[in-house]
Write a protein that holds these residues in place. Structure first.
Motif, PDB file in Angstrom:
ATOM      1  N   SER A  78       4.013  11.377  -4.797  1.00  0.00           N
ATOM      2  CA  SER A  78       3.190  11.270  -3.592  1.00  0.00           C
ATOM      3  C   SER A  78       2.606   9.872  -3.455  1.00  0.00           C
ATOM      4  O   SER A  78       2.431   9.373  -2.347  1.00  0.00           O
ATOM      5  CB  SER A  78       2.073  12.306  -3.604  1.00  0.00           C
ATOM      6  OG  SER A  78       1.145  12.024  -4.631  1.00  0.00           O
ATOM      7  N   HIS A  79       2.324   9.218  -4.577  1.00  0.00           N
ATOM      8  CA  HIS A  79       1.790   7.853  -4.530  1.00  0.00           C
ATOM      9  C   HIS A  79       2.837   6.883  -3.978  1.00  0.00           C
ATOM     10  O   HIS A  79       2.498   5.915  -3.314  1.00  0.00           O
ATOM     11  CB  HIS A  79       1.340   7.418  -5.923  1.00  0.00           C
ATOM     12  CG  HIS A  79       0.746   6.050  -5.950  1.00  0.00           C
ATOM     13  ND1 HIS A  79      -0.489   5.779  -5.396  1.00  0.00           N
ATOM     14  CD2 HIS A  79       1.199   4.880  -6.442  1.00  0.00           C
ATOM     15  CE1 HIS A  79      -0.753   4.498  -5.559  1.00  0.00           C
ATOM     16  NE2 HIS A  79       0.251   3.933  -6.187  1.00  0.00           N
ATOM     17  N   LEU A  80       4.112   7.149  -4.245  1.00  0.00           N
ATOM     18  CA  LEU A  80       5.175   6.282  -3.732  1.00  0.00           C
ATOM     19  C   LEU A  80       5.281   6.348  -2.217  1.00  0.00           C
ATOM     20  O   LEU A  80       5.617   5.353  -1.569  1.00  0.00           O
ATOM     21  CB  LEU A  80       6.521   6.669  -4.345  1.00  0.00           C
ATOM     22  CG  LEU A  80       6.711   6.358  -5.815  1.00  0.00           C
ATOM     23  CD1 LEU A  80       8.076   6.867  -6.271  1.00  0.00           C
ATOM     24  CD2 LEU A  80       6.585   4.878  -6.088  1.00  0.00           C
ATOM     25  N   PHE A  81       4.988   7.509  -1.641  1.00  0.00           N
ATOM     26  CA  PHE A  81       5.163   7.682  -0.208  1.00  0.00           C
ATOM     27  C   PHE A  81       3.911   7.369   0.604  1.00  0.00           C
ATOM     28  O   PHE A  81       3.968   7.371   1.825  1.00  0.00           O
ATOM     29  CB  PHE A  81       5.632   9.106   0.101  1.00  0.00           C
ATOM     30  CG  PHE A  81       7.031   9.343  -0.345  1.00  0.00           C
ATOM     31  CD1 PHE A  81       8.087   8.754   0.319  1.00  0.00           C
ATOM     32  CD2 PHE A  81       7.296  10.137  -1.438  1.00  0.00           C
ATOM     33  CE1 PHE A  81       9.384   8.962  -0.098  1.00  0.00           C
ATOM     34  CE2 PHE A  81       8.587  10.361  -1.866  1.00  0.00           C
ATOM     35  CZ  PHE A  81       9.639   9.760  -1.188  1.00  0.00           C
ATOM     36  N   ILE A  82       2.795   7.116  -0.046  1.00  0.00           N
ATOM     37  CA  ILE A  82       1.576   6.775   0.676  1.00  0.00           C
ATOM     38  C   ILE A  82       1.534   5.271   0.862  1.00  0.00           C
ATOM     39  O   ILE A  82       1.543   4.514  -0.096  1.00  0.00           O
ATOM     40  CB  ILE A  82       0.322   7.256  -0.075  1.00  0.00           C
ATOM     41  CG1 ILE A  82       0.294   8.777  -0.130  1.00  0.00           C
ATOM     42  CG2 ILE A  82      -0.940   6.713   0.585  1.00  0.00           C
ATOM     43  CD1 ILE A  82      -0.842   9.324  -0.953  1.00  0.00           C
ATOM     44  N   SER A  83       1.480   4.839   2.105  1.00  0.00           N
ATOM     45  CA  SER A  83       1.417   3.419   2.414  1.00  0.00           C
ATOM     46  C   SER A  83      -0.020   3.042   2.698  1.00  0.00           C
ATOM     47  O   SER A  83      -0.713   3.694   3.464  1.00  0.00           O
ATOM     48  CB  SER A  83       2.287   3.106   3.622  1.00  0.00           C
ATOM     49  OG  SER A  83       2.142   1.762   3.969  1.00  0.00           O
ATOM     50  N   LYS A  84      -0.469   1.968   2.092  1.00  0.00           N
ATOM     51  CA  LYS A  84      -1.861   1.562   2.264  1.00  0.00           C
ATOM     52  C   LYS A  84      -1.971   0.205   2.969  1.00  0.00           C
ATOM     53  O   LYS A  84      -2.878  -0.549   2.726  1.00  0.00           O
ATOM     54  CB  LYS A  84      -2.554   1.488   0.904  1.00  0.00           C
ATOM     55  CG  LYS A  84      -2.656   2.826   0.223  1.00  0.00           C
ATOM     56  CD  LYS A  84      -3.388   2.716  -1.062  1.00  0.00           C
ATOM     57  CE  LYS A  84      -3.480   4.075  -1.727  1.00  0.00           C
ATOM     58  NZ  LYS A  84      -4.142   4.028  -3.005  1.00  0.00           N
ATOM     59  N   SER A  85      -1.038  -0.095   3.833  1.00  0.00           N
ATOM     60  CA  SER A  85      -1.099  -1.376   4.519  1.00  0.00           C
ATOM     61  C   SER A  85      -2.224  -1.361   5.542  1.00  0.00           C
ATOM     62  O   SER A  85      -2.557  -0.347   6.128  1.00  0.00           O
ATOM     63  CB  SER A  85       0.230  -1.692   5.189  1.00  0.00           C
ATOM     64  OG  SER A  85       0.449  -0.788   6.239  1.00  0.00           O
ATOM     65  N   ASP A  86      -2.817  -2.512   5.742  1.00  0.00           N
ATOM     66  CA  ASP A  86      -3.938  -2.625   6.678  1.00  0.00           C
ATOM     67  C   ASP A  86      -3.518  -2.340   8.111  1.00  0.00           C
ATOM     68  O   ASP A  86      -4.293  -1.801   8.896  1.00  0.00           O
ATOM     69  CB  ASP A  86      -4.561  -4.022   6.596  1.00  0.00           C
ATOM     70  CG  ASP A  86      -5.252  -4.266   5.273  1.00  0.00           C
ATOM     71  OD1 ASP A  86      -5.675  -3.272   4.652  1.00  0.00           O
ATOM     72  OD2 ASP A  86      -5.360  -5.430   4.879  1.00  0.00           O
ATOM     73  N   GLU A  87      -2.284  -2.694   8.456  1.00  0.00           N
ATOM     74  CA  GLU A  87      -1.836  -2.467   9.826  1.00  0.00           C
ATOM     75  C   GLU A  87      -1.790  -0.977  10.152  1.00  0.00           C
ATOM     76  O   GLU A  87      -2.207  -0.562  11.222  1.00  0.00           O
ATOM     77  CB  GLU A  87      -0.450  -3.083  10.016  1.00  0.00           C
ATOM     78  CG  GLU A  87      -0.451  -4.587   9.903  1.00  0.00           C
ATOM     79  CD  GLU A  87       0.953  -5.152   9.926  1.00  0.00           C
ATOM     80  OE1 GLU A  87       1.903  -4.358  10.095  1.00  0.00           O
ATOM     81  OE2 GLU A  87       1.097  -6.365   9.788  1.00  0.00           O
ATOM     82  N   GLU A  88      -1.293  -0.180   9.229  1.00  0.00           N
ATOM     83  CA  GLU A  88      -1.210   1.251   9.483  1.00  0.00           C
ATOM     84  C   GLU A  88      -2.591   1.884   9.537  1.00  0.00           C
ATOM     85  O   GLU A  88      -2.830   2.805  10.303  1.00  0.00           O
ATOM     86  CB  GLU A  88      -0.353   1.924   8.418  1.00  0.00           C
ATOM     87  CG  GLU A  88       1.104   1.575   8.549  1.00  0.00           C
ATOM     88  CD  GLU A  88       1.939   2.261   7.501  1.00  0.00           C
ATOM     89  OE1 GLU A  88       1.406   3.122   6.789  1.00  0.00           O
ATOM     90  OE2 GLU A  88       3.131   1.935   7.410  1.00  0.00           O
ATOM     91  N   LEU A  89      -3.526   1.380   8.707  1.00  0.00           N
ATOM     92  CA  LEU A  89      -4.880   1.903   8.752  1.00  0.00           C
ATOM     93  C   LEU A  89      -5.556   1.556  10.073  1.00  0.00           C
ATOM     94  O   LEU A  89      -6.281   2.366  10.636  1.00  0.00           O
ATOM     95  CB  LEU A  89      -5.695   1.360   7.580  1.00  0.00           C
ATOM     96  CG  LEU A  89      -5.286   1.868   6.202  1.00  0.00           C
ATOM     97  CD1 LEU A  89      -6.097   1.154   5.123  1.00  0.00           C
ATOM     98  CD2 LEU A  89      -5.480   3.356   6.101  1.00  0.00           C
ATOM     99  N   GLU A  90      -5.301   0.340  10.579  1.00  0.00           N
ATOM    100  CA  GLU A  90      -5.867  -0.043  11.871  1.00  0.00           C
ATOM    101  C   GLU A  90      -5.252   0.789  12.985  1.00  0.00           C
ATOM    102  O   GLU A  90      -5.933   1.196  13.913  1.00  0.00           O
ATOM    103  CB  GLU A  90      -5.627  -1.533  12.119  1.00  0.00           C
ATOM    104  CG  GLU A  90      -6.490  -2.436  11.262  1.00  0.00           C
ATOM    105  CD  GLU A  90      -6.164  -3.898  11.470  1.00  0.00           C
ATOM    106  OE1 GLU A  90      -5.373  -4.208  12.380  1.00  0.00           O
ATOM    107  OE2 GLU A  90      -6.711  -4.729  10.730  1.00  0.00           O
TER     108      GLU A  90
END
Length: 113
Positions: A78-90
Motif C-alpha cells: 500500500s505504501h508503494l501505491f500512495i503518492s505523496k507529491s505536492d501537486e496531487e495534494l494541491e
C-alpha cells in the motif's frame, strides 16, 4: 528567521526519528511473534507429527507465523501505491472548492412535492 527554520527542521527531524523508532519496535515485535509461530510449528513437527497428536498447534503456529508477514506485506504494497507529491495534494484540496451543494427545494426528492 533562519533560527526558526532550524528549530522547525530540528523538531521535524526529532519527530521523524521517534516515528522511525516506533516503526522499528513494531517490526521487531512482529518478527518475534512470527518467529514464535515458526518455532511452534517446528516443535510440533519434531515432537508430534509422527503420531498426529496436538494438532491444535498447527493452526495456532500458522496464525502466529503468517499474520505479521501478511500485515507487513500489505503495508509495504500500500505504501508503494500512495503518492505523496505536492501537486496531487494541491489538486485534492482544489476539488473541494469545485463541489457545490444545492438545496433540496429544487430536487426531485423534495418532501413537499
Amino acid at each position: 528567521m533562519e533560527q526558526t527554520k532550524e528549530v522547525e527542521n530540528g523538531d521535524y527531524n526529532e519527530s521523524k526519528r521517534i516515528i522511525t523508532k516506533q516503526y522499528m519496535m513494531i517490526l521487531v515485535f512482529s518478527l518475534l511473534i512470527s518467529m514464535l509461530g515458526g518455532s511452534l510449528l517446528g516443535w510440533w513437527h519434531h515432537k508430534y507429527h509422527s503420531t498426529n497428536r496436538q494438532l491444535w498447534m498447527v493452526p495456532f503456529g500458522l496464525i502466529f507465523f503468517l499474520t505479521p508477514l501478511i500485515i507487513w506485506f500489505s503495508l509495504f504494497i500500500s505504501h508503494l501505491f500512495i503518492s505523496k507529491s505536492d501537486e496531487e495534494l494541491e489538486d485534492a484540496s482544489n476539488i473541494s472548492h469545485l463541489i457545490q451543494i444545492h438545496p433540496m427545494d429544487e430536487s426531485i426528492c423534495h418532501p413537499k412535492r
